[in-house]
Motif scaffolding. Sequence first.
Motif, PDB file in Angstrom:
ATOM      1  N   ASP A   6       4.924   5.660   5.468  1.00 23.75           N
ATOM      2  CA  ASP A   6       3.581   5.075   5.512  1.00 23.75           C
ATOM      3  C   ASP A   6       3.184   4.485   4.161  1.00 23.75           C
ATOM      4  N   LEU A   7       3.535   5.180   3.081  1.00 21.48           N
ATOM      5  CA  LEU A   7       3.208   4.681   1.741  1.00 21.48           C
ATOM      6  C   LEU A   7       4.013   3.425   1.428  1.00 21.48           C
ATOM      7  N   GLU A   9       5.144   1.312   3.542  1.00 25.99           N
ATOM      8  CA  GLU A   9       4.587   0.227   4.343  1.00 25.99           C
ATOM      9  C   GLU A   9       3.275  -0.267   3.747  1.00 25.99           C
ATOM     10  N   GLU A  10       2.452   0.633   3.221  1.00 22.02           N
ATOM     11  CA  GLU A  10       1.198   0.226   2.580  1.00 22.02           C
ATOM     12  C   GLU A  10       1.474  -0.695   1.401  1.00 22.02           C
ATOM     13  N   ILE A  11       2.447  -0.329   0.586  1.00 22.25           N
ATOM     14  CA  ILE A  11       2.806  -1.137  -0.584  1.00 22.25           C
ATOM     15  C   ILE A  11       3.351  -2.494  -0.146  1.00 22.25           C
ATOM     16  N   ARG A  12       4.193  -2.505   0.891  1.00 19.53           N
ATOM     17  CA  ARG A  12       4.745  -3.765   1.384  1.00 19.53           C
ATOM     18  C   ARG A  12       3.643  -4.693   1.886  1.00 19.53           C
ATOM     19  N   LEU A  13       2.708  -4.142   2.649  1.00 20.00           N
ATOM     20  CA  LEU A  13       1.631  -4.959   3.208  1.00 20.00           C
ATOM     21  C   LEU A  13       0.718  -5.538   2.135  1.00 20.00           C
ATOM     22  N   LYS A  14       0.593  -4.830   1.001  1.00 20.15           N
ATOM     23  CA  LYS A  14      -0.280  -5.292  -0.082  1.00 20.15           C
ATOM     24  C   LYS A  14       0.415  -6.253  -1.043  1.00 20.15           C
ATOM     25  N   VAL A  93      -1.552   0.399  -6.236  1.00 22.75           N
ATOM     26  CA  VAL A  93      -1.395   1.595  -5.401  1.00 22.75           C
ATOM     27  C   VAL A  93      -0.884   2.734  -6.272  1.00 22.75           C
ATOM     28  N   ARG A 508       9.190  -3.924   8.133  1.00 21.18           N
ATOM     29  CA  ARG A 508       9.055  -2.479   7.894  1.00 21.18           C
ATOM     30  C   ARG A 508      10.367  -1.772   8.191  1.00 21.18           C
TER      31      ARG A 508
END
Length: 594
Positions: A6-7, A9-14, A93, A508
């Motif tokens: 999840d982390l 993916e958060e970094i990738r999306l940002k 992040v 992802r």
Amino acid sequence: MRYSDDLIEEIRLKNDIIDVIGGYVQLKRKGSSYFGLCPFHNEKTPSFSVSPSKQMYYCFGCGAGGNVFTFLMEYENFTFPEAVKSLAERAGVKLPDLEYSKEEKRKADQRSRLLQINKEAAKYYYVLLRDHKGCQGLEYLKKRGLSDETIQRFGLGYSDKFGGGLYKFLKQRGYPDEDLRESGLFNSDERHGMYDKFWNRVIFPIMDVNNKVIGFGGRVMGDGKPKYLNSPETKIFDKSRNLYGLNAARLSRKKNLIICEGYMDVISMHQAGFNHAVASLGTALTSPQASLLKRYTDEVLIIYDSDEAGTKAALRAIPLLKEVGLSTKVVNLKPHKDPDEFIKSEGSKAFEARLEKAENSFLFEVRMAERDYDMNDPQGKTDFLHYVAGRLLNFEDEIERNNYIESVARVYHIELATLSKLVGKLALKGAGIIKTKKPKSGIHSDREKESGTDKAQKLMLTWITSYPDIMEQITDYISPDDFTTDLYHKVAVMIFEQYHEGEINPARLLSRFDDSDETRKVTALFNAVIPLNSDAEKMQALSDVICNMKEHSINYRSSRLDPTDMQGLQEVMRDKKALEQWKENGIRLHISFD
């Protein structure tokens, strides 16, 4: 050791992939994607695509591809955790402390201790150079024309004439013999116990691209042997995968990098303002080092000693550099032996002029080959020209080949039409061709021939990720078990999981692959082009792929079925009957490919 999915993916999306890659490559929009010149191999026509919708990149020329993490790993030579950390900082992040397994913690702790030992050793050598014990070493460096600033910048040091100083220094700081032995800084035997590997030498700390000391080189004072001594391979030092001076040269922002032979060559060039010079570490240039250079430049100038050994080293280096897609030129230093001698004798401006006049590496290879032929003898010259014509066949691009034909004809006073005719004649015969590997990215893997079954499974994954809406009907016909090739089965399981969770997200999915070769192959799945226009054509092609896959899956399971497995036998018979109906009546699909 891994951050949570999840982390990640958060970094990738940002970190929008267009913004990140756009900082390295000039991109231009073309339809729904962006294109630019591939940073991983040498090309003149853009084949490097970046998809904002898929958040992935792919090069149709060399096959390099992946998501935003993969790009940094390939371009900056980062590990996955380093890429995550870099992108997390970019996006603001905050990363949590990683939880290690027992084995991972042991390896990480050992690496940390070895880096700390090397750091302490570098300080020890640095201080000793300025002590009265190091006067011989300092005098040597001053005689070589190095300034105090240069000595400090490269962290140069000295190991004294007695073989126990560093060992005593580190033991006083509490390092155990086991770690000191692993550092490669010490020898040991029954008579003397453990003692310093380097003594009575000027010391050159070797740093990785992140400025961490990973090893040392030492130049003996006086006539001792060997003249130069390097650290052995350790858990933190692989000399075939590092380059001396790259930590500084990669930040030079010059249009090329210079590869030379030794520490002093690099240092003297940096001092003279040529801060884009690097050197291999006591060995001939290796393929991993060539790939490392490709991370930071598209062109390399080769400056080896002007003697016979240096010429041979240059001839060995050229194909390695070309193989990873680097443009190469060779600098002629004659009458001087090396860069240090040249700069001292003629100065920086004259050296800059030599760099500007660097010889095209192909023409250099041809000129060196000329020495093997008697050019005053008609037969010798004929044989030479046939050799050159054979070499010219290696240029697949017609414009490039014609330019080289023109250059060779001009240099060797041959009629252009005559040489062109000879090259054409050899091409028709298939003679004289020297097979070479096409330039690839820093990732090397030969493309294997695919079977029809592999192609069908690969194409199915392309259909699914290109048109995610078709999954609702595809699941009536195909399951992950129908993907019998290991890699494709692994990908299919992940994609079907994503579908049932509500979203198919190829970018992802890529973060779950650690092997770079697998990542490249999986990225190719998601970026293949389906050359069909109408929905009717696409529907028929998709139906054919489903039938092909199902037929192979049935045969695959039947050949491995245990005769006592009645349930498995019933499933195979059921699938056979369904396949017969599909072939007879057609597969009923109602899909929009918008």
